[in-house]
Design a protein around this motif. Structure first.
Motif, PDB file in Angstrom:
ATOM      1  N   LEU A 170      67.626  67.841  29.061  1.00  0.00           N
ATOM      2  CA  LEU A 170      68.026  69.174  28.640  1.00  0.00           C
ATOM      3  C   LEU A 170      67.517  69.483  27.234  1.00  0.00           C
ATOM      4  CD1 LEU A 170      69.726  71.754  29.008  1.00  0.00           C
ATOM      5  CD2 LEU A 170      71.698  70.457  28.137  1.00  0.00           C
ATOM      6  N   LEU A 171      67.541  68.495  26.359  1.00  0.00           N
ATOM      7  CA  LEU A 171      67.107  68.730  24.983  1.00  0.00           C
ATOM      8  C   LEU A 171      65.626  69.078  24.921  1.00  0.00           C
ATOM      9  CD1 LEU A 171      67.912  68.746  22.014  1.00  0.00           C
ATOM     10  CD2 LEU A 171      67.444  66.293  21.930  1.00  0.00           C
ATOM     11  N   ASN A 172      64.820  68.373  25.690  1.00  0.00           N
ATOM     12  CA  ASN A 172      63.389  68.667  25.693  1.00  0.00           C
ATOM     13  C   ASN A 172      63.093  70.044  26.290  1.00  0.00           C
ATOM     14  OD1 ASN A 172      62.506  66.340  24.425  1.00  0.00           O
ATOM     15  ND2 ASN A 172      62.363  65.180  26.347  1.00  0.00           N
ATOM     16  N   LYS A 173      63.949  70.502  27.168  1.00  0.00           N
ATOM     17  CA  LYS A 173      63.729  71.818  27.764  1.00  0.00           C
ATOM     18  C   LYS A 173      63.987  72.947  26.759  1.00  0.00           C
ATOM     19  CE  LYS A 173      64.872  70.586  32.553  1.00  0.00           C
ATOM     20  NZ  LYS A 173      65.819  70.815  33.678  1.00  0.00           N
ATOM     21  N   ILE A 174      64.972  72.765  25.898  1.00  0.00           N
ATOM     22  CA  ILE A 174      65.362  73.866  25.012  1.00  0.00           C
ATOM     23  C   ILE A 174      64.719  73.782  23.631  1.00  0.00           C
ATOM     24  CG2 ILE A 174      67.549  74.126  26.216  1.00  0.00           C
ATOM     25  CD1 ILE A 174      68.917  72.666  23.953  1.00  0.00           C
ATOM     26  N   LEU A 175      64.170  72.612  23.270  1.00  0.00           N
ATOM     27  CA  LEU A 175      63.570  72.489  21.949  1.00  0.00           C
ATOM     28  C   LEU A 175      62.240  73.241  21.884  1.00  0.00           C
ATOM     29  CD1 LEU A 175      64.078  68.778  20.794  1.00  0.00           C
ATOM     30  CD2 LEU A 175      65.061  70.842  19.777  1.00  0.00           C
ATOM     31  N   PRO A 176      61.985  73.948  20.804  1.00  0.00           N
ATOM     32  CA  PRO A 176      60.659  74.566  20.643  1.00  0.00           C
ATOM     33  C   PRO A 176      59.590  73.500  20.425  1.00  0.00           C
ATOM     34  CG  PRO A 176      62.005  74.876  18.679  1.00  0.00           C
ATOM     35  CD  PRO A 176      62.907  74.286  19.704  1.00  0.00           C
ATOM     36  N   ASP A 177      58.343  73.863  20.702  1.00  0.00           N
ATOM     37  CA  ASP A 177      57.245  72.895  20.621  1.00  0.00           C
ATOM     38  C   ASP A 177      57.081  72.321  19.220  1.00  0.00           C
ATOM     39  OD1 ASP A 177      56.756  73.265  23.286  1.00  0.00           O
ATOM     40  OD2 ASP A 177      55.207  74.804  22.964  1.00  0.00           O
ATOM     41  N   ASP A 178      57.334  73.127  18.195  1.00  0.00           N
ATOM     42  CA  ASP A 178      57.173  72.623  16.830  1.00  0.00           C
ATOM     43  C   ASP A 178      58.116  71.459  16.547  1.00  0.00           C
ATOM     44  OD1 ASP A 178      55.251  74.502  16.402  1.00  0.00           O
ATOM     45  OD2 ASP A 178      56.593  75.942  15.405  1.00  0.00           O
ATOM     46  N   LEU A 179      59.325  71.509  17.059  1.00  0.00           N
ATOM     47  CA  LEU A 179      60.295  70.433  16.813  1.00  0.00           C
ATOM     48  C   LEU A 179      60.046  69.225  17.700  1.00  0.00           C
ATOM     49  CD1 LEU A 179      63.649  72.416  16.385  1.00  0.00           C
ATOM     50  CD2 LEU A 179      62.123  71.503  14.619  1.00  0.00           C
ATOM     51  N   LYS A 180      59.183  69.391  18.700  1.00  0.00           N
ATOM     52  CA  LYS A 180      58.829  68.240  19.540  1.00  0.00           C
ATOM     53  C   LYS A 180      57.507  67.613  19.131  1.00  0.00           C
ATOM     54  CE  LYS A 180      59.248  70.438  23.506  1.00  0.00           C
ATOM     55  NZ  LYS A 180      59.296  70.679  24.964  1.00  0.00           N
ATOM     56  N   SER A 181      56.689  68.331  18.385  1.00  0.00           N
ATOM     57  CA  SER A 181      55.374  67.816  18.020  1.00  0.00           C
ATOM     58  C   SER A 181      55.394  66.924  16.788  1.00  0.00           C
ATOM     59  CB  SER A 181      54.409  68.985  17.786  1.00  0.00           C
ATOM     60  OG  SER A 181      54.902  69.835  16.757  1.00  0.00           O
ATOM     61  N   TYR A 182      56.346  67.129  15.911  1.00  0.00           N
ATOM     62  CA  TYR A 182      56.452  66.291  14.708  1.00  0.00           C
ATOM     63  C   TYR A 182      57.408  65.134  14.995  1.00  0.00           C
ATOM     64  CZ  TYR A 182      54.153  70.141  12.297  1.00  0.00           C
ATOM     65  OH  TYR A 182      53.258  71.105  11.915  1.00  0.00           O
ATOM     66  N   HIS A 183      56.952  63.917  14.657  1.00  0.00           N
ATOM     67  CA  HIS A 183      57.710  62.712  14.983  1.00  0.00           C
ATOM     68  C   HIS A 183      58.093  61.954  13.721  1.00  0.00           C
ATOM     69  CE1 HIS A 183      55.831  63.676  18.815  1.00  0.00           C
ATOM     70  NE2 HIS A 183      56.694  62.853  19.416  1.00  0.00           N
ATOM     71  N   VAL A 184      59.266  61.358  13.766  1.00  0.00           N
ATOM     72  CA  VAL A 184      59.718  60.402  12.744  1.00  0.00           C
ATOM     73  C   VAL A 184      60.084  59.124  13.477  1.00  0.00           C
ATOM     74  CG1 VAL A 184      61.448  59.882  10.974  1.00  0.00           C
ATOM     75  CG2 VAL A 184      60.578  62.216  11.230  1.00  0.00           C
ATOM     76  N   LEU A 185      59.293  58.062  13.221  1.00  0.00           N
ATOM     77  CA  LEU A 185      59.493  56.785  13.921  1.00  0.00           C
ATOM     78  C   LEU A 185      59.435  56.981  15.435  1.00  0.00           C
ATOM     79  CD1 LEU A 185      62.317  55.177  11.749  1.00  0.00           C
ATOM     80  CD2 LEU A 185      59.864  54.760  11.646  1.00  0.00           C
ATOM     81  N   THR A 186      58.409  57.661  15.876  1.00  0.00           N
ATOM     82  CA  THR A 186      58.098  57.920  17.288  1.00  0.00           C
ATOM     83  C   THR A 186      59.105  58.848  17.955  1.00  0.00           C
ATOM     84  OG1 THR A 186      59.290  56.050  18.276  1.00  0.00           O
ATOM     85  CG2 THR A 186      57.057  55.621  17.440  1.00  0.00           C
ATOM     86  N   VAL A 187      60.055  59.380  17.240  1.00  0.00           N
ATOM     87  CA  VAL A 187      61.070  60.263  17.816  1.00  0.00           C
ATOM     88  C   VAL A 187      60.828  61.666  17.306  1.00  0.00           C
ATOM     89  CG1 VAL A 187      63.546  60.769  18.004  1.00  0.00           C
ATOM     90  CG2 VAL A 187      62.743  58.392  17.950  1.00  0.00           C
ATOM     91  N   PRO A 188      60.756  62.676  18.194  1.00  0.00           N
ATOM     92  CA  PRO A 188      60.582  64.058  17.727  1.00  0.00           C
ATOM     93  C   PRO A 188      61.663  64.443  16.732  1.00  0.00           C
ATOM     94  CG  PRO A 188      60.288  63.937  20.102  1.00  0.00           C
ATOM     95  CD  PRO A 188      60.800  62.591  19.674  1.00  0.00           C
TER      96      PRO A 188
END
Length: 522
Positions: free
Chosen positions: A157-175
């Motif tokens: 569910l989180l990946n569905k609602i998150l905008p692409d910008d918040l999924k493209s930047y990673h901290v320790l392999t985690v968006p």
């Protein structure tokens, strides 16, 4: 900065766990000696995005290298999308695993994988290496379920609602969106936890209102905060799994959530102990149930000590210490420890004896040895006595319980035993009148017990002695002094009315003479 502050302790803790494990059993370069070491090592490898290293934590002896890395990735994806590990303190850090569960000795359940409505236990298996070492790996049974679960898995569910910008930047392999989601869930959970705690306490107060009718009001405000924290952590734990926060982020912060949960539970238990003790104390009548009050105070202290001991053990477990092994190792020095704690144990047993035998209770005036005073507190280790000089004397309970204790507070009657010494020229009629008047007074007085005696007991060279023996009924020593004063005034009036007086010891005055310097006689 908050995320890095969260991750750094976890990384150092994992390294410490690995180092500690390697010193107690045969070393393993990846820390797979215990179930918790395997879980932490796998999460660390995924945090570093090292699939080849992550595959080393899976039992892939019958798979190719490519299939092994693929299985490691599928395991992470299933953990991200609804799968979970148990709480940190629920995963054993012992090389033998948790031997008290219902599984075989070489299997350990550490979580669950979920895809749709299908849920599969996540298990580890203890595997023997060629060099004789034993390590824990994700079992072949779990790995065999990965392909089928992966095919029916859905995007979180989180990946569905998150905008692409918040999924493209990673901290320790985690968006970065997942980290922000955890912070948001924690804040919302704290607010909801407090609201739910208020509602729950109101319901409890309403239910207990009839039970406590006429008693002290139930003050539940002190448990609001710890109860709210407990509810908030539980909500946080469930929601981050439900919305699909990646397992690497959850694993990095899980020990913090568990530590906060245990601290909140401990504080909640301490507050509940105080609350229950206050309710019970308000229901007791201090004058009639002093022993119950002393037992209640001692019991509250002992329960609090047990709660703090359990909290200490759990925090050590969370930090990665093998508490079971540590306690077992203490058996080597058990004799020395017992000798060193001999006085402590003696005082603890003494406190139980003081409360059980009830030679004194809180509020009693007593005397032991050459010390007298009022008992102010009976603790786990010692008893505190308030002396007439308003000082506090602290006596170890082991010593106090073994002493001869005289308790003045339990007296139901007070002895009145004066002796009247009348002059020798007092006539027989006067003596008989005095004795008769005193006997009549004692017989008709409501605060004098039956069996009072008044007798002429001696005829000496200097006096006629009349003894009075009776018991005065009084609730306490102050009331006795008031009654005694009235009796003494009555005796003075009776002797005076008879025409007699009290005899006084004869005094001898010796006169001497001598000649002065001029021949005068002095």
């Amino acid at each position: 900065m908050a995320i890095w502050a969260t991750l750094l302790p976890t990384q150092s803790m994992t390294q410490t766990n690995e180092a500690a494990t390697s010193t107690t059993v045969a070393s393993d370069p990846y820390g797979r000696i215990s179930p918790r070491g395997t879980v932490d090592g796998y999460l660390k490898a995924m945090r570093e995005a090292d699939l080849e290293k992550a595959a080393l934590f899976l039992d892939t002896s019958d798979l190719s290298a490519a299939d092994a890395t693929r299985s490691a990735m599928r395991l992470k994806q299933l953990l991200d999308d609804g799968g979970y590990f148990f709480l940190t303190d629920e995963i054993s850090s012992s090389p033998e695993g948790n031997l008290s569960d219902e599984m075989s000795a070489d299997l350990e359940e550490v979580g669950a994988l979920q895809s749709g409505r299908i849920q599969v236990p996540l298990t580890l298996q203890r595997v023997a290496k060629t060099d004789g070492r034993f390590i824990w790996l994700f079992s072949q049974a779990t790995i065999a379920e990965l392909p089928a679960l992966h095919q029916i898995a859905r995007e979180s569910l989180l990946n569905k609602i998150l905008p692409d910008d918040l999924k493209s930047y990673h901290v320790l392999t985690v968006p970065i969106g997942h980290w922000l989601a955890m912070v948001l869930v924690a804040l919302i959970g704290a607010a909801l936890g407090r609201l739910l705690a208020k509602a729950l306490l109101r319901a409890i107060t309403w239910v207990l209102a009839s039970k406590l009718a006429g008693g002290a009001p139930l003050d539940v405000g002190s448990i609001l905060t710890p109860l709210g924290v407990v509810i908030a952590v539980m909500l946080y734990r469930e929601v981050v799994i439900l919305i699909g926060v990646q397992v690497v982020a959850r694993g990095a912060t899980d020990w913090i959530a568990v530590t906060i949960l245990w601290l909140a539970v401990a504080v909640l238990c301490l507050k509940l102990v105080d609350l229950v003790a206050d309710v019970l104390r308000s229901a007791l009548q201090p004058d009639q149930h002093r022993s119950s009050l002393a037992a209640l105070i001692l019991l509250r202290k002992m329960v609090k000590a047990i709660i703090l001991a359990v909290l200490t053990v759990q925090v050590l477990e969370i930090l990665g210490f093998d508490v079971t092994t540590t306690i077992a190792a203490l058996g080597i020095g058990g004799l020395a420890l017992a000798l060193g704690a001999q006085k402590t144990v003696e005082n603890l047993v003494g406190s139980v004896n003081v409360v059980a035998d009830r030679p004194v209770e809180v509020g009693d005036f007593c005397k032991f040895g050459d010390i007298s005073g009022t008992v102010e507190d009976i603790g786990i280790r010692s008893t505190k006595i308030r002396t007439p000089a308003r000082t506090i004397v602290t006596v170890p309970n082991g010593t106090f319980a073994s002493m001869q204790i005289e308790n003045y507070a339990v007296r139901d009657q007070f002895l009145f035993n004066p002796k009247l010494s009348l002059r020798c020229d007092t006539s027989a009629e006067q003596v008989q009148r005095i004795i008769s008047d005193i006997r009549s007074k004692l017989a008709t007085s409501n605060n004098i017990s039956t069996g009072a005696r008044v007798n002429l007991i001696a005829l000496t060279r200097t006096s006629l002695d009349v003894e009075i023996f009776c018991y005065v009924k009084a609730v306490d020593y102050v009331a006795f002094l008031t009654a005694q004063e009235k009796l003494i005034f009555f005796l003075l009036e009776t002797v005076s009315a008879s025409g007699s007086t009290f005899a006084f010891p004869p005094q001898r005055v010796q006169m001497s003479s001598h000649t002065g310097p001029q021949g005068t006689v002095a």
